[in-house]
Design a protein around this motif. Structure first.
Motif, mmCIF file in Angstrom:
data_model
loop_
_atom_site.group_PDB
_atom_site.id
_atom_site.type_symbol
_atom_site.label_atom_id
_atom_site.label_comp_id
_atom_site.label_asym_id
_atom_site.label_seq_id
_atom_site.Cartn_x
_atom_site.Cartn_y
_atom_site.Cartn_z
ATOM 1 N N ILE A 17 13.540 7.255 14.882
ATOM 2 C CA ILE A 17 12.142 7.109 15.299
ATOM 3 C C ILE A 17 11.807 5.623 15.340
ATOM 4 N N PRO A 18 11.253 5.122 16.429
ATOM 5 C CA PRO A 18 10.908 3.697 16.497
ATOM 6 C C PRO A 18 10.045 3.276 15.309
ATOM 7 N N GLU A 19 10.352 2.124 14.717
ATOM 8 C CA GLU A 19 9.670 1.712 13.495
ATOM 9 C C GLU A 19 8.170 1.566 13.692
ATOM 10 N N ALA A 20 7.737 1.084 14.839
ATOM 11 C CA ALA A 20 6.297 0.941 15.087
ATOM 12 C C ALA A 20 5.613 2.306 15.056
ATOM 13 N N SER A 60 0.852 -1.187 0.000
ATOM 14 C CA SER A 60 0.000 0.000 0.000
ATOM 15 C C SER A 60 0.888 1.237 0.000
ATOM 16 N N TYR A 61 0.296 2.381 -0.344
ATOM 17 C CA TYR A 61 1.087 3.611 -0.342
ATOM 18 C C TYR A 61 1.637 3.883 1.058
ATOM 19 N N ALA A 62 0.818 3.661 2.071
ATOM 20 C CA ALA A 62 1.250 3.920 3.451
ATOM 21 C C ALA A 62 2.442 3.057 3.832
ATOM 22 N N ASP A 63 2.413 1.788 3.457
ATOM 23 C CA ASP A 63 3.513 0.902 3.822
ATOM 24 C C ASP A 63 4.753 1.152 2.969
ATOM 25 N N LEU A 64 4.551 1.589 1.712
ATOM 26 C CA LEU A 64 5.698 2.014 0.908
ATOM 27 C C LEU A 64 6.342 3.242 1.538
ATOM 28 N N ALA A 65 5.514 4.186 1.983
ATOM 29 C CA ALA A 65 6.047 5.374 2.648
ATOM 30 C C ALA A 65 6.868 4.991 3.871
ATOM 31 N N PHE A 120 -0.492 18.781 -4.865
ATOM 32 C CA PHE A 120 0.517 17.776 -4.516
ATOM 33 C C PHE A 120 1.174 18.042 -3.174
ATOM 34 N N LYS A 121 1.113 19.286 -2.710
ATOM 35 C CA LYS A 121 1.754 19.620 -1.433
ATOM 36 C C LYS A 121 1.144 18.844 -0.262
ATOM 37 N N ASP A 122 -0.109 18.406 -0.416
ATOM 38 C CA ASP A 122 -0.749 17.647 0.668
ATOM 39 C C ASP A 122 0.002 16.357 0.987
ATOM 40 N N ILE A 123 0.589 15.740 -0.035
ATOM 41 C CA ILE A 123 1.216 14.425 0.156
ATOM 42 C C ILE A 123 2.300 14.505 1.224
ATOM 43 N N ALA A 124 3.096 15.579 1.183
ATOM 44 C CA ALA A 124 4.147 15.748 2.184
ATOM 45 C C ALA A 124 3.625 16.445 3.432
ATOM 46 N N MET A 125 2.753 17.432 3.239
ATOM 47 C CA MET A 125 2.378 18.274 4.373
ATOM 48 C C MET A 125 1.537 17.520 5.399
ATOM 49 N N GLN A 126 0.680 16.612 4.947
ATOM 50 C CA GLN A 126 -0.101 15.838 5.899
ATOM 51 C C GLN A 126 0.800 14.988 6.788
ATOM 52 N N LEU A 127 1.853 14.422 6.197
ATOM 53 C CA LEU A 127 2.818 13.664 6.999
ATOM 54 C C LEU A 127 3.561 14.586 7.950
ATOM 55 N N LEU A 128 3.951 15.752 7.453
ATOM 56 C CA LEU A 128 4.709 16.687 8.285
ATOM 57 C C LEU A 128 3.895 17.111 9.504
ATOM 58 N N GLY A 129 2.592 17.360 9.310
ATOM 59 C CA GLY A 129 1.748 17.725 10.438
ATOM 60 C C GLY A 129 1.731 16.648 11.499
ATOM 61 N N ASN A 130 1.631 15.397 11.090
ATOM 62 C CA ASN A 130 1.619 14.298 12.050
ATOM 63 C C ASN A 130 2.979 14.089 12.702
ATOM 64 N N LEU A 131 4.062 14.268 11.930
ATOM 65 C CA LEU A 131 5.408 14.167 12.507
ATOM 66 C C LEU A 131 5.642 15.266 13.537
ATOM 67 N N PHE A 132 5.231 16.495 13.213
ATOM 68 C CA PHE A 132 5.395 17.602 14.152
ATOM 69 C C PHE A 132 4.651 17.326 15.451
ATOM 70 N N GLU A 133 3.394 16.919 15.335
ATOM 71 C CA GLU A 133 2.600 16.662 16.527
ATOM 72 C C GLU A 133 3.221 15.556 17.370
ATOM 73 N N TYR A 134 3.725 14.521 16.715
ATOM 74 C CA TYR A 134 4.387 13.409 17.407
ATOM 75 C C TYR A 134 5.634 13.902 18.148
ATOM 76 N N ALA A 188 2.914 3.650 12.159
ATOM 77 C CA ALA A 188 1.607 4.167 12.570
ATOM 78 C C ALA A 188 1.366 5.570 12.003
ATOM 79 N N LEU A 189 2.409 6.407 11.990
ATOM 80 C CA LEU A 189 2.284 7.750 11.431
ATOM 81 C C LEU A 189 2.002 7.689 9.929
ATOM 82 N N ALA A 190 2.694 6.797 9.213
ATOM 83 C CA ALA A 190 2.472 6.665 7.772
ATOM 84 C C ALA A 190 1.052 6.188 7.487
ATOM 85 N N ARG A 191 0.577 5.225 8.241
ATOM 86 C CA ARG A 191 -0.773 4.693 8.007
ATOM 87 C C ARG A 191 -1.853 5.707 8.395
#
Length: 486
Positions: free
Chosen positions: A66-69, A50-55, A123-137, A73-76
């Motif tokens: 960052i712990p793989e688990a 899946s795209y999430a698991d490829l990411a 296309f900016k959403d693809i990276a920015m959505q991940l960045l938002g979750n990484l920042f919050e984490y 979870a952040l990618a999914r």
């Protein structure tokens, strides 16, 4: 995995250490000390993911601290049916960034990779959505706050704000060039009423906005006191997230790892195509990386001549592909660092020359700063230029032949891609946004309005909240300080 600055800052950093900061302390940009490599066996194993698991597989090569688990979870959480319109729960393999074969030209195949299925239609959403979750984490781990200070030529701002709205401990201060975005782009940003979002319309062009971000980031004392971070593509995590869709595009367009593909990328700030360069350095079988510019052709000029000559604000054209109206490509420094065999002292000298003399020359001619332009082909780069008449004609042609409507930036990409299509090498054009965001040009090309996804029908009529300010560093710092209380 450790990271170094393109300008030689000596202290190596981890992914988590550079995640929140943006620029390095010396004003350079972060890159991995060495690029991780991807084997043919890994590519084979990744085809069914899946795209999430490829990411996750790509990201774990860069975010080794960052712990793989947690990373999985952040990618999914990020690449899910709840975020992307075309994805379906449990079946997002080809739906986050789907491929659409357009045509055969010059004996080769032209493919569109759709990257605009996220919440802001770009296309900016693809990276920015991940960045938002990484920042919050990361902030939750540190019990910390972050004040994001960024600049946009149109799509980065809305993608960042939609990704960060409501995030605990995060404020967003987003600069945009006053009255130089499309009406849709401006409405997407300025209609947000979230209390952690601050929109500032700067009297100038995008480069003035970007210069303000760099000036504030280079004031290390102010940056530390105000807890300043960035979401522009100078942030390494943004680039890494974009690397993923190059792998997805390649895996979707090929059946084995012996075939090469090329990518054409509409380019302004060099962040999107820089991710393609990183993917190629990791071993992805990419033949050409085609830089497509609009009338603001600084990058096209370099990849044709070896001369990098930035334009002043008065020389920067306001065009109908406004997200590319950029004359100082921030991420270009990352490629130059590799082109110069990672000689940080030379990189520093060249970009100091950009500040004092407006550019540099690597053509090898009389009085030039070097002859490294001869090595550009080794990295697969070529380029081309598209102007207003080209993009209107391309939008009209693609719609007439295939019933597909593309936005003006993607049209710039298709126009230039057609010049480099080669037999046996699929050419993938990266889509940048849905055409609804640039309705004025679609109406000119097709004589009708672009279709709009549900929920965006009357966005321009919504109440808007923003402040207009001059391009003044002191005023900007005072504004930030006045709204953070720090």
């Amino acid at each position: 995995m450790q990271y170094v600055s393109t300008r030689g800052h000596s202290a190596a950093q981890s992914f988590s250490e550079i995640l929140l900061g943006g620029l390095a302390p010396d004003g350079g940009l972060y890159l991995p000390a060495e690029y991780p490599r991807v084997s043919g066996a890994e590519l084979d194993a990744w085809r069914a993911l899946s795209y999430a698991d490829l990411a996750f597989e790509v990201l774990k090569k860069f975010a080794t601290d960052i712990p793989e688990a947690d990373l999985k979870a952040l990618a999914r959480k990020t690449y899910s049916a709840g975020v992307y319109r075309n994805a379906r729960a449990g079946d997002d393999t080809a739906r986050i960034t789907p491929l659409h074969a357009l045509e055969f030209a010059n004996g080769g195949e032209l493919i569109l990779q759709a990257l605009s299925n996220g919440p802001t239609l770009a296309f900016k959403d693809i990276a920015m959505q991940l960045l938002g979750n990484l920042f919050e984490y990361a902030l939750a781990k540190q019990d910390a706050e972050l004040n994001i200070f960024g600049a946009t030529s149109g799509d980065t701002g809305s993608a960042a704000e939609y990704a960060m709205r409501g995030k605990k401990g995060i404020r967003v201060f987003m600069l945009s060039p006053h009255r130089k975005m499309s009406a849709f782009q401006a409405a997407q940003m300025f209609s947000l009423q979230d209390q952690n979002i601050y929109n500032i319309a700067v009297e100038g062009v995008f480069d003035d906005c970007q210069d303000l971000v760099k000036a504030v980031s280079n004031d290390l004392e102010f940056k530390a006191r105000q807890k300043i971070g960035t979401v522009n593509s100078i942030n390494w995590a943004r680039v890494v997230a974009q690397v993923v869709y190059y792998f997805r595009g390649y895996l979707g367009a090929t059946t084995d790892n012996h075939q090469k593909v090329s990518f054409t990328v509409p380019s302004g700030n060099f962040g999107n195509i820089c991710a393609g360069h990183v993917a190629r350095m990791m071993g992805l079988p990419i033949d050409k990386l085609v830089v497509a510019t609009n009338e603001n052709d600084v990058l096209d000029e370099f990849f044709r001549t070896g001369v990098y000559r930035v334009r002043q604000s008065a020389e920067t054209h306001h065009t109908t592909s406004p997200s590319m109206d950029i004359s100082k490509a921030s991420n270009f420094e990352r490629f130059i660092y590799d082109l110069l065999d990672r000689d940080a002292a030379r990189v520093r000298a060249l970009f100091e020359k950009v500040q004092t003399h407006g550019g540099f020359d690597l053509s090898g001619g009389p009085g030039s700063d070097g002859d490294e332009f001869r090595r550009v082909a080794h990295y697969g780069f070529v380029s081309g230029k598209s102007v207003h008449a080209d993009r209107v004609a391309t939008i009209r042609d693609i719609h007439a032949k295939y019933g597909v409507t593309i936005d003006p930036h993607t049209a710039d990409g298709v126009k230039v891609a057609r010049e480099y299509v080669a037999p046996g090498v699929p050419m993938i054009v990266l889509e940048t946004a849905l055409p609804a965001k640039f309705n004025e040009t679609i109406r000119e090309a097709l004589g009708r309005d672009a279709e709009r996804p549900a929920g965006f029908e009357n966005i321009e009529a919504l109440p808007q909240r923003f402040d207009v300010m001059p391009a003044d560093v002191g005023r900007m710092k005072a504004y930030i300080a006045g709204h953070t209380g720090l």
